[in-house]
Scaffold this motif. Structure first.
Motif, mmCIF file in Angstrom:
data_model
loop_
_atom_site.group_PDB
_atom_site.id
_atom_site.type_symbol
_atom_site.label_atom_id
_atom_site.label_comp_id
_atom_site.label_asym_id
_atom_site.label_seq_id
_atom_site.Cartn_x
_atom_site.Cartn_y
_atom_site.Cartn_z
ATOM 1 N N MET A 1 0.639 -1.250 -0.216
ATOM 2 C CA MET A 1 -0.074 0.050 -0.146
ATOM 3 C C MET A 1 0.884 1.369 0.033
ATOM 4 S SD MET A 1 -1.293 -0.039 3.899
ATOM 5 C CE MET A 1 -2.148 -1.569 3.663
ATOM 6 N N THR A 2 0.421 2.381 0.022
ATOM 7 C CA THR A 2 0.834 3.713 0.051
ATOM 8 C C THR A 2 1.251 4.153 1.328
ATOM 9 O OG1 THR A 2 -0.920 5.122 -0.119
ATOM 10 C CG2 THR A 2 0.255 4.346 -2.307
ATOM 11 N N VAL A 3 2.217 5.326 1.501
ATOM 12 C CA VAL A 3 2.116 5.653 2.903
ATOM 13 C C VAL A 3 1.008 6.017 3.705
ATOM 14 C CG1 VAL A 3 3.281 7.546 4.352
ATOM 15 C CG2 VAL A 3 4.815 6.208 2.430
ATOM 16 N N ARG A 4 0.142 6.831 2.476
ATOM 17 C CA ARG A 4 -1.117 7.462 3.135
ATOM 18 C C ARG A 4 -2.096 6.221 3.629
ATOM 19 N NH1 ARG A 4 -3.474 12.585 2.850
ATOM 20 N NH2 ARG A 4 -5.296 12.578 4.033
ATOM 21 N N GLU A 5 -2.096 5.126 2.587
ATOM 22 C CA GLU A 5 -3.196 4.107 3.255
ATOM 23 C C GLU A 5 -2.714 3.458 4.464
ATOM 24 O OE1 GLU A 5 -2.527 2.020 -0.582
ATOM 25 O OE2 GLU A 5 -4.198 2.845 -1.536
ATOM 26 N N ALA A 6 -1.247 3.313 4.639
ATOM 27 C CA ALA A 6 -0.650 2.704 5.783
ATOM 28 C C ALA A 6 -1.161 3.423 7.183
ATOM 29 C CB ALA A 6 0.564 2.667 5.806
ATOM 30 N N THR A 43 2.492 11.662 -0.179
ATOM 31 C CA THR A 43 1.537 10.541 0.584
ATOM 32 C C THR A 43 1.184 9.417 -0.208
ATOM 33 O OG1 THR A 43 -0.323 11.807 -0.451
ATOM 34 C CG2 THR A 43 0.594 12.374 1.680
ATOM 35 N N ASP A 44 1.382 9.259 -1.454
ATOM 36 C CA ASP A 44 1.341 7.906 -2.366
ATOM 37 C C ASP A 44 2.470 7.411 -2.674
ATOM 38 O OD1 ASP A 44 0.910 9.823 -5.630
ATOM 39 O OD2 ASP A 44 2.337 9.844 -4.001
ATOM 40 N N PHE A 45 3.655 7.595 -1.876
ATOM 41 C CA PHE A 45 4.930 6.896 -1.823
ATOM 42 C C PHE A 45 4.903 5.539 -1.468
ATOM 43 C CE2 PHE A 45 9.326 7.293 -2.360
ATOM 44 C CZ PHE A 45 10.025 6.295 -1.251
ATOM 45 N N PRO A 46 5.171 4.500 -2.083
ATOM 46 C CA PRO A 46 5.096 3.160 -2.125
ATOM 47 C C PRO A 46 5.650 2.625 -0.770
ATOM 48 C CG PRO A 46 5.477 3.057 -4.300
ATOM 49 C CD PRO A 46 5.898 4.524 -3.458
ATOM 50 N N CYS A 47 5.033 1.725 0.386
ATOM 51 C CA CYS A 47 5.731 1.410 1.647
ATOM 52 C C CYS A 47 6.721 0.321 1.109
ATOM 53 C CB CYS A 47 4.691 0.687 2.254
ATOM 54 S SG CYS A 47 3.504 1.950 3.035
ATOM 55 N N CYS A 48 6.667 -0.171 -0.127
ATOM 56 C CA CYS A 48 7.878 -1.258 -0.423
ATOM 57 C C CYS A 48 9.134 -0.655 -0.330
ATOM 58 C CB CYS A 48 7.366 -2.124 -1.489
ATOM 59 S SG CYS A 48 7.147 -1.045 -3.272
ATOM 60 N N LEU A 49 9.078 0.646 -0.668
ATOM 61 C CA LEU A 49 10.284 1.522 -1.001
ATOM 62 C C LEU A 49 11.053 1.840 0.404
ATOM 63 C CD1 LEU A 49 9.760 3.395 -4.111
ATOM 64 C CD2 LEU A 49 10.933 1.263 -4.177
ATOM 65 N N ILE A 50 10.482 1.643 1.441
ATOM 66 C CA ILE A 50 11.016 2.072 2.825
ATOM 67 C C ILE A 50 11.797 1.243 3.125
ATOM 68 C CG2 ILE A 50 10.386 2.637 5.109
ATOM 69 C CD1 ILE A 50 7.490 3.828 3.961
ATOM 70 N N GLU A 51 13.002 1.711 3.758
ATOM 71 C CA GLU A 51 13.792 0.524 4.153
ATOM 72 C C GLU A 51 13.360 -0.167 5.429
ATOM 73 O OE1 GLU A 51 17.670 3.092 2.923
ATOM 74 O OE2 GLU A 51 17.856 2.419 4.818
ATOM 75 N N ASP A 52 13.954 -1.345 5.920
ATOM 76 C CA ASP A 52 13.506 -2.051 7.273
ATOM 77 C C ASP A 52 13.855 -1.094 8.329
ATOM 78 O OD1 ASP A 52 14.568 -5.068 5.764
ATOM 79 O OD2 ASP A 52 12.930 -4.026 5.431
ATOM 80 N N SER A 84 4.621 -5.611 -7.496
ATOM 81 C CA SER A 84 4.898 -6.180 -6.232
ATOM 82 C C SER A 84 6.060 -6.119 -5.547
ATOM 83 C CB SER A 84 4.406 -7.577 -6.178
ATOM 84 O OG SER A 84 5.075 -8.247 -7.107
ATOM 85 N N LYS A 85 7.117 -5.916 -6.503
ATOM 86 C CA LYS A 85 8.694 -5.878 -6.079
ATOM 87 C C LYS A 85 9.079 -4.494 -6.300
ATOM 88 C CE LYS A 85 9.361 -10.633 -7.937
ATOM 89 N NZ LYS A 85 10.229 -11.426 -8.867
ATOM 90 N N PRO A 86 9.781 -3.934 -5.260
ATOM 91 C CA PRO A 86 10.358 -2.659 -5.349
ATOM 92 C C PRO A 86 11.446 -2.410 -6.549
ATOM 93 C CG PRO A 86 10.564 -3.790 -3.003
ATOM 94 C CD PRO A 86 10.398 -4.897 -3.865
ATOM 95 N N GLU A 87 12.059 -3.382 -6.893
ATOM 96 C CA GLU A 87 13.077 -3.073 -7.988
ATOM 97 C C GLU A 87 12.260 -2.828 -9.354
ATOM 98 O OE1 GLU A 87 12.539 -7.880 -7.223
ATOM 99 O OE2 GLU A 87 13.010 -5.919 -6.096
#
Length: 490
Positions: A1-6, A43-52, A84-87
């Motif tokens: 999901m996006t940052v805003r959705e999270a 706000t629509d930044f993908p959560c999958c690109l956020i580091e652990d 589905s993949k960050p890459e």
């Protein structure tokens, strides 16, 4: 999901966002890790690109003339949903000048002054360049582009809707004025925001597709109760071949009554051809008044002649919850206005807030205060009289009595019964009654009458409380509060 959705799944964020001081502010999201630790993201930044284990700094900042007010997603949802993949995503790191105190967000200032050559160059660099054939059509201005991304959809008016549209337009102006005055709003944009927030609060939990599907499945068991050919109320398949409704829907209990009742399933549009009309065989249990414990009951258990046509419909007793919430969201499914089946998500008015809600309604309808006082004195309104009662504001009025009430988990918690009504389609608030006392009372009546099939079915759902008032039901008083005119006596 996006940052805003999270963020929208986090109660602490929603609580801060709904505070009055943050209503007119924008959200600034800054990263703690990465190449540029203080970089801001949309706000629509993908959560999958956020580091652990990365922490995002969320700040509410005051808007100014340079900041953008549009924080909606601009990417194509159909494309993002397939990634589905960050890459597979590309991140552009945009450096900004200034120190950490800078709060002005970047804004694109593209205007219509750009030349055709510049526009063509920009399009050529996009992910979907115009092919030569499309360019010819565009330059020649002979036909519309066939590119799906540039296709425009024109809204068409509904046939024979001009009269209804005109009525709605006339009512809209008065509604806006009333809301603006009542809520002390400054302009029309604040009124729009108010309506969006009020709708969001009532429908939030029932926007999830999974819950909508479950409610639709359960709604198959909701039926319209008809006396002869006339609609009288709503009912629902409780278990086996038995449906539950309000006692006042079928009228006073009379063994010599000549009334014939029918349960109509599948009445979901005026031209419905798949409706199933099932005759009611007999009345199995009935109570209308206060029981020995002082709880108010208004129910009738009806046995259907046959259930072969509705064999696939779920039995709502299987979805019953013995622990109804005292706050939060609920959804009612029924036949309001003696019409087709509808559902209405709404908010429970907590017991401690009922008097405040009533006073607010009175202050908003001062021109009708004399009518309210007269009806209140006549019907002896008491918003706190019954512990098994829960209250809410709904658009369900005449014809919806007997509708099932579901909580936010799609569990059956009660039966919609009436409202504190003082004019047609106007009431202070509406109410329903919880299921547990009803099930206990039905079981007690079944024991008196020797209805072992019903006793065995309810044994697993009944609590251990002693319902001693079932045998004395003839001495109980009738209901003092209802949501509509009582049906004619037989």
């Amino acid at each position: 999901m996006t940052v805003r959705e999270a963020l929208n799944t986090m109660p602490i964020f929603l609580s801060e966002k709904d505070k009055q001081k943050n209503n007119q502010k924008e959200i600034l999201i800054q990263r703690s890790n990465g190449k540029d630790p203080r970089a801001a993201v949309t706000t629509d930044f993908p959560c999958c690109l956020i580091e652990d284990d990365e922490i995002l700094d969320i700040t509410f900042i005051q808007k100014d003339g340079n900041s953008s007010t549009n924080q909606q997603t601009t990417a194509d949802p159909s494309v993002l949903s397939k990634r589905s993949k960050p890459e597979t995503l590309v991140t552009f790191l945009v450096e900004k000048e200034g120190g950490p105190t800078v709060t002005c967000l970047l804004k694109s200032k593209v205007t219509n002054e750009a030349s055709d050559a510049d526009a063509a160059e920009n399009v050529g660099q996009s992910q979907n360049p115009i092919n030569p054939e499309q360019k010819k059509k565009h330059d020649g201005n002979t036909t519309k582009s066939t590119n799906p991304s540039t296709k425009r959809y024109v809204a068409k008016p509904i046939d024979k809707s001009e009269e209804i549209a005109e009525i709605l337009r006339d009512q809209c102006e008065d509604l806006w004025k009333t809301v603006k005055q009542r809520e002390k709003l400054k302009n029309n944009s604040e009124v729009q925001k108010f309506f969006r927030e009020e709708y969001h609060k009532s429908a939030e939990n029932f926007l999830e597709v999974k819950k909508v599907r479950e409610l639709l499945r359960l709604s198959d068991s909701v039926c319209q109760i008809r006396v002869g050919e006339s609609p009288a109320g709503t009912g629902f398949l409780l278990f086996d071949r038995f449906i539950l409704t309000n006692a006042h829907v079928i009228g006073e209990c009379d063994i010599f009554s000549t009334k014939t009742f029918t349960a109509v399933f599948g009445y979901e549009c005026l031209e419905a051809k798949e409706t199933k009309h099932i005759p009611v065989k007999q009345l199995k249990a009935y109570f209308h008044g206060k029981d020995a414990s002082g709880r108010h009951l208004d129910y009738a258990l009806l046995e259907l002649d046959s259930v072969n046509e509705i064999a696939e419909c779920p039995k709502l007793l299987d979805s019953y919850s013995p622990n109804p919430p005292n706050r939060g969201q609920i959804c009612i499914v029924g036949h309001p206005g003696e019409g087709v089946k509808k559902m209405d998500p709404c908010i429970i008015i907590e017991r401690d807030n009922r008097l405040e809600a009533a006073n607010k309604h009175i202050s908003e309808n001062k021109h009708l205060i004399h009518v309210m006082k007269e009806v209140c004195a006549e019907q002896k309104w008491d918003f706190l009289a019954y512990k098994n009662q829960f209250t809410y504001d709904t658009c369900f009025f005449h014809g919806s009595s007997g509708s099932p009430v579901f909580d936010e988990h799609c569990k059956l918690i009660g039966i919609h019964t009436g409202g504190y009504k003082y004019k047609k389609l106007i009431s202070v608030m509406e109410y329903g009654f919880t299921m547990q006392p009803i099930l206990d009372h039905i079981k007690a009546q079944a024991k008196i009458k020797g209805l072992h099939e019903i006793i065995n079915k309810l044994e697993a759902y009944s609590n251990k409380s002693n319902v001693s008032g079932a045998a004395d039901q003839e001495n109980q008083t009738d209901i003092e509060m209802d949501d509509e005119e009582e049906p004619e006596e037989s």
